[in-house]
Design a protein around this motif. Sequence first.
Motif, PDB file in Angstrom:
ATOM      1  N   GLY A 206       0.807  -1.212   0.000  1.00 47.79           N
ATOM      2  CA  GLY A 206       0.000   0.000   0.000  1.00 47.79           C
ATOM      3  C   GLY A 206       0.838   1.259   0.000  1.00 47.79           C
ATOM      4  O   GLY A 206       0.591   2.201  -0.763  1.00 47.79           O
ATOM      5  N   HIS A 207       1.869   1.303   0.851  1.00 40.65           N
ATOM      6  CA  HIS A 207       2.707   2.499   0.928  1.00 40.65           C
ATOM      7  C   HIS A 207       3.468   2.740  -0.370  1.00 40.65           C
ATOM      8  O   HIS A 207       3.603   3.886  -0.813  1.00 40.65           O
ATOM      9  CB  HIS A 207       3.672   2.372   2.100  1.00 40.65           C
ATOM     10  N   MET A 208       3.969   1.675  -0.981  1.00 37.22           N
ATOM     11  CA  MET A 208       4.677   1.851  -2.243  1.00 37.22           C
ATOM     12  C   MET A 208       3.710   2.224  -3.357  1.00 37.22           C
ATOM     13  O   MET A 208       4.109   2.810  -4.371  1.00 37.22           O
ATOM     14  CB  MET A 208       5.451   0.580  -2.599  1.00 37.22           C
ATOM     15  N   GLY A 209       2.418   1.918  -3.179  1.00 42.17           N
ATOM     16  CA  GLY A 209       1.420   2.392  -4.121  1.00 42.17           C
ATOM     17  C   GLY A 209       1.369   3.910  -4.171  1.00 42.17           C
ATOM     18  O   GLY A 209       1.190   4.505  -5.249  1.00 42.17           O
ATOM     19  N   PHE A 210       1.521   4.571  -3.027  1.00 41.31           N
ATOM     20  CA  PHE A 210       1.561   6.032  -3.011  1.00 41.31           C
ATOM     21  C   PHE A 210       2.792   6.545  -3.762  1.00 41.31           C
ATOM     22  O   PHE A 210       2.720   7.577  -4.443  1.00 41.31           O
ATOM     23  CB  PHE A 210       1.576   6.546  -1.567  1.00 41.31           C
ATOM     24  N   VAL A 211       3.911   5.855  -3.636  1.00 43.64           N
ATOM     25  CA  VAL A 211       5.115   6.253  -4.372  1.00 43.64           C
ATOM     26  C   VAL A 211       4.859   6.170  -5.871  1.00 43.64           C
ATOM     27  O   VAL A 211       5.171   7.103  -6.631  1.00 43.64           O
ATOM     28  CB  VAL A 211       6.310   5.361  -3.970  1.00 43.64           C
ATOM     29  N   LEU A 212       4.280   5.063  -6.319  1.00 45.92           N
ATOM     30  CA  LEU A 212       3.995   4.891  -7.745  1.00 45.92           C
ATOM     31  C   LEU A 212       2.951   5.887  -8.231  1.00 45.92           C
ATOM     32  O   LEU A 212       3.045   6.388  -9.358  1.00 45.92           O
ATOM     33  CB  LEU A 212       3.537   3.460  -8.004  1.00 45.92           C
ATOM     34  N   LEU A 213       1.957   6.201  -7.402  1.00 39.48           N
ATOM     35  CA  LEU A 213       0.965   7.196  -7.782  1.00 39.48           C
ATOM     36  C   LEU A 213       1.615   8.562  -7.969  1.00 39.48           C
ATOM     37  O   LEU A 213       1.308   9.282  -8.932  1.00 39.48           O
ATOM     38  CB  LEU A 213      -0.136   7.272  -6.718  1.00 39.48           C
ATOM     39  N   GLY A 214       2.519   8.936  -7.069  1.00 37.72           N
ATOM     40  CA  GLY A 214       3.215  10.212  -7.207  1.00 37.72           C
ATOM     41  C   GLY A 214       4.010  10.282  -8.503  1.00 37.72           C
ATOM     42  O   GLY A 214       4.005  11.305  -9.198  1.00 37.72           O
ATOM     43  N   ILE A 215       4.686   9.188  -8.846  1.00 30.69           N
ATOM     44  CA  ILE A 215       5.447   9.151 -10.096  1.00 30.69           C
ATOM     45  C   ILE A 215       4.511   9.269 -11.294  1.00 30.69           C
ATOM     46  O   ILE A 215       4.806   9.974 -12.273  1.00 30.69           O
ATOM     47  CB  ILE A 215       6.273   7.852 -10.173  1.00 30.69           C
TER      48      ILE A 215
ATOM     49  N   ALA B 292       6.184  17.693 -10.757  1.00 28.85           N
ATOM     50  CA  ALA B 292       7.263  17.838  -9.779  1.00 28.85           C
ATOM     51  C   ALA B 292       6.751  17.586  -8.369  1.00 28.85           C
ATOM     52  O   ALA B 292       7.441  16.978  -7.538  1.00 28.85           O
ATOM     53  CB  ALA B 292       7.876  19.231  -9.890  1.00 28.85           C
ATOM     54  N   THR B 293       5.518  18.039  -8.083  1.00 27.74           N
ATOM     55  CA  THR B 293       4.946  17.827  -6.749  1.00 27.74           C
ATOM     56  C   THR B 293       4.811  16.340  -6.458  1.00 27.74           C
ATOM     57  O   THR B 293       5.203  15.852  -5.388  1.00 27.74           O
ATOM     58  CB  THR B 293       3.572  18.500  -6.652  1.00 27.74           C
ATOM     59  N   GLY B 294       4.231  15.590  -7.402  1.00 30.11           N
ATOM     60  CA  GLY B 294       4.023  14.163  -7.194  1.00 30.11           C
ATOM     61  C   GLY B 294       5.316  13.381  -7.110  1.00 30.11           C
ATOM     62  O   GLY B 294       5.464  12.496  -6.249  1.00 30.11           O
ATOM     63  N   VAL B 295       6.273  13.695  -7.967  1.00 29.47           N
ATOM     64  CA  VAL B 295       7.538  12.954  -7.964  1.00 29.47           C
ATOM     65  C   VAL B 295       8.336  13.274  -6.703  1.00 29.47           C
ATOM     66  O   VAL B 295       8.957  12.389  -6.108  1.00 29.47           O
ATOM     67  CB  VAL B 295       8.347  13.259  -9.234  1.00 29.47           C
TER      68      VAL B 295
ATOM     69  N   LEU C  41      -0.798  12.853  -3.246  1.00 29.52           N
ATOM     70  CA  LEU C  41      -2.209  13.185  -3.446  1.00 29.52           C
ATOM     71  C   LEU C  41      -2.368  14.561  -4.087  1.00 29.52           C
ATOM     72  O   LEU C  41      -3.231  14.758  -4.956  1.00 29.52           O
ATOM     73  CB  LEU C  41      -2.955  13.136  -2.113  1.00 29.52           C
ATOM     74  N   PHE C  42      -1.545  15.529  -3.687  1.00 30.49           N
ATOM     75  CA  PHE C  42      -1.576  16.846  -4.318  1.00 30.49           C
ATOM     76  C   PHE C  42      -1.223  16.744  -5.802  1.00 30.49           C
ATOM     77  O   PHE C  42      -1.817  17.421  -6.648  1.00 30.49           O
ATOM     78  CB  PHE C  42      -0.602  17.797  -3.624  1.00 30.49           C
ATOM     79  N   GLY C  43      -0.234  15.896  -6.119  1.00 26.76           N
ATOM     80  CA  GLY C  43       0.132  15.701  -7.515  1.00 26.76           C
ATOM     81  C   GLY C  43      -1.016  15.121  -8.316  1.00 26.76           C
ATOM     82  O   GLY C  43      -1.260  15.516  -9.469  1.00 26.76           O
TER      83      GLY C  43
ATOM     84  N   ALA D  74      -7.191   6.749  -3.308  1.00 26.33           N
ATOM     85  CA  ALA D  74      -5.982   6.699  -2.484  1.00 26.33           C
ATOM     86  C   ALA D  74      -6.243   7.310  -1.110  1.00 26.33           C
ATOM     87  O   ALA D  74      -5.730   6.826  -0.086  1.00 26.33           O
ATOM     88  CB  ALA D  74      -4.839   7.435  -3.191  1.00 26.33           C
ATOM     89  N   GLY D  75      -7.063   8.385  -1.062  1.00 28.23           N
ATOM     90  CA  GLY D  75      -7.437   8.962   0.225  1.00 28.23           C
ATOM     91  C   GLY D  75      -8.188   7.970   1.091  1.00 28.23           C
ATOM     92  O   GLY D  75      -7.988   7.912   2.315  1.00 28.23           O
ATOM     93  N   LEU D  76      -9.075   7.180   0.460  1.00 34.39           N
ATOM     94  CA  LEU D  76      -9.756   6.112   1.206  1.00 34.39           C
ATOM     95  C   LEU D  76      -8.738   5.111   1.749  1.00 34.39           C
ATOM     96  O   LEU D  76      -8.889   4.597   2.866  1.00 34.39           O
ATOM     97  CB  LEU D  76     -10.753   5.409   0.293  1.00 34.39           C
ATOM     98  N   GLY D  77      -7.681   4.863   0.975  1.00 31.08           N
ATOM     99  CA  GLY D  77      -6.625   3.961   1.438  1.00 31.08           C
ATOM    100  C   GLY D  77      -5.947   4.456   2.700  1.00 31.08           C
ATOM    101  O   GLY D  77      -5.580   3.657   3.569  1.00 31.08           O
ATOM    102  N   THR D  78      -5.794   5.786   2.837  1.00 31.17           N
ATOM    103  CA  THR D  78      -5.182   6.316   4.067  1.00 31.17           C
ATOM    104  C   THR D  78      -6.067   6.050   5.280  1.00 31.17           C
ATOM    105  O   THR D  78      -5.570   5.785   6.376  1.00 31.17           O
ATOM    106  CB  THR D  78      -4.925   7.831   3.939  1.00 31.17           C
ATOM    107  N   VAL D  79      -7.396   6.110   5.083  1.00 29.01           N
ATOM    108  CA  VAL D  79      -8.323   5.814   6.183  1.00 29.01           C
ATOM    109  C   VAL D  79      -8.230   4.345   6.581  1.00 29.01           C
ATOM    110  O   VAL D  79      -8.175   4.006   7.776  1.00 29.01           O
ATOM    111  CB  VAL D  79      -9.766   6.165   5.771  1.00 29.01           C
TER     112      VAL D  79
END
Length: 522
Positions: A329-338, A343-346, A424-426, A446-451
Amino acid sequence: MNDTAMQALLVAIVLLPAAGSAAALLPAPPGLRGRGPDQAVLRHGITVSGLVLLLSIVLAAGFDHDRPASMQATTDISWIPALDIRIHLGVDGISLPLLVLTALLTFLCALYTYFRMPEGPGPRAFVALLLLLEFGMVGTFVALDLILFFLAFEVVLIPMYFLIARWGGEGREPAAFRFILFTLLGSAVMLLGLLLIGLRAGTFDMVELAARHGDGLSHGVQVLAVLAIGLGLAVKAPMWPFHSWLPDAHTAAPTVGSVLLAGVLLKMGTYGFVRILLPMAPDGMRTLAPYLAAFAVVGILYGSLACLSLVRPGAAGDLKRLIAYSSIGHMGFVLLGIATLTATGVNGALFANIAHGLITGLLFFLVGAVKERYGTANLDQFAKGTGAALYGNAPRLGGLLAFGAVASLGLPGLAGFWGEMLALFGAFDPGAGLSRPTYLVFMSLAGLGTVLTAAYLLLVVRRVCMGQHPAPAAAVEFADVQAHEFAAWSPLVVLTVLGGLWPAALLSLSDPAVHNLLGGPR
């Protein structure tokens, strides 16, 4: 610090683990044996990894923070002239934090092993494999030639395979086999993509290829390259649905194997997306970014739901396995940012990489300690009745586990918060050519994933730290945090707090380099 000294430092950081690995297999000189050869080789591991960490800190201190987008401490030597393959090394604001993280976690693992050597063939081969693993990890983050990157990327497979297969727990051999089978198959496809880029562009030099930003590569070639290279990187990341090797590997691995697997090896995959695919195949990434984001979001939700299933009473969930699923799950956020191509997401992805390495490394240390004390990591076995009552049996250990849990769920003020928030901002405002409504859906999911992440981690704290369950049987060693554990864990706690309170320390390094890789302000 002048360029020659920086260059020598980086070369020493790369070569020392390889030399130390070979030396670990030799007999120790009589005057250095201490209480015996076993103690001598464990001291050797601490000494070599500690020296690498010290040199990495000196390198970071000498790094020119006014130009983090530029490659520094570079070495460029012709290796195979016929194929124009070079030994090209260097660091910038993207790779430097990962280099220091690798050196830190390896040293802490060597220190922990000195007091808690896992059961297996003996320390000589263990230390040799640990240092060889460090050599491959460091080499991956400093390599600036595609073929050299691939070789360093592959070096880590053999030592990690043997660390799991020979010093792991129950089910270690099948888990080790799945690990190496998945990663080798992914790497074979990745090599084809690297060769496609290098041969079509006429060079394997990563700095030159990044500066071109895809010029000279057709759209079709870029898409094929992203598919091939991305598959190999996705296996290591691990991205759903190529993740199935990870839970077994973490469950079976010794504690230090799990720490390095989660803390560093997973980062090698996401680092490859940023270092290779974003700058070298930007058109291909733009075409496939929505699919990458979709897989990332599925991984976020899948990992969280799997953890919720494991933590419920009666599921006989393994705590190490739960933390492994949380990494998906956490690495999913990394891949989503990429995948936002911003620039914000990466920047968020790179920050989350470091935060995950610190926090999950700490969690695997703590879970290993709980398993050693209770004799099991099965939640139902050591959390009978209302809970395992770790606060009562070992309050410091319970407090650290609760700290690791709230850091992992992204509590503001700790390092885990910034990376996920920026990802998430990206997604809220993705890069040019990407569908904003689609990415808003991804952001919401992804926000639901944080919950869900907060839900299962708080349930872990409740079941492990709270309750009225009596202390373990007298036959099981049970103690609060000991001196060697405090030494191995406290740097991770301090850096997790520091990263949460002072995110600019990392973002000021990565941001100029990210803008440079993306081809300008975005």
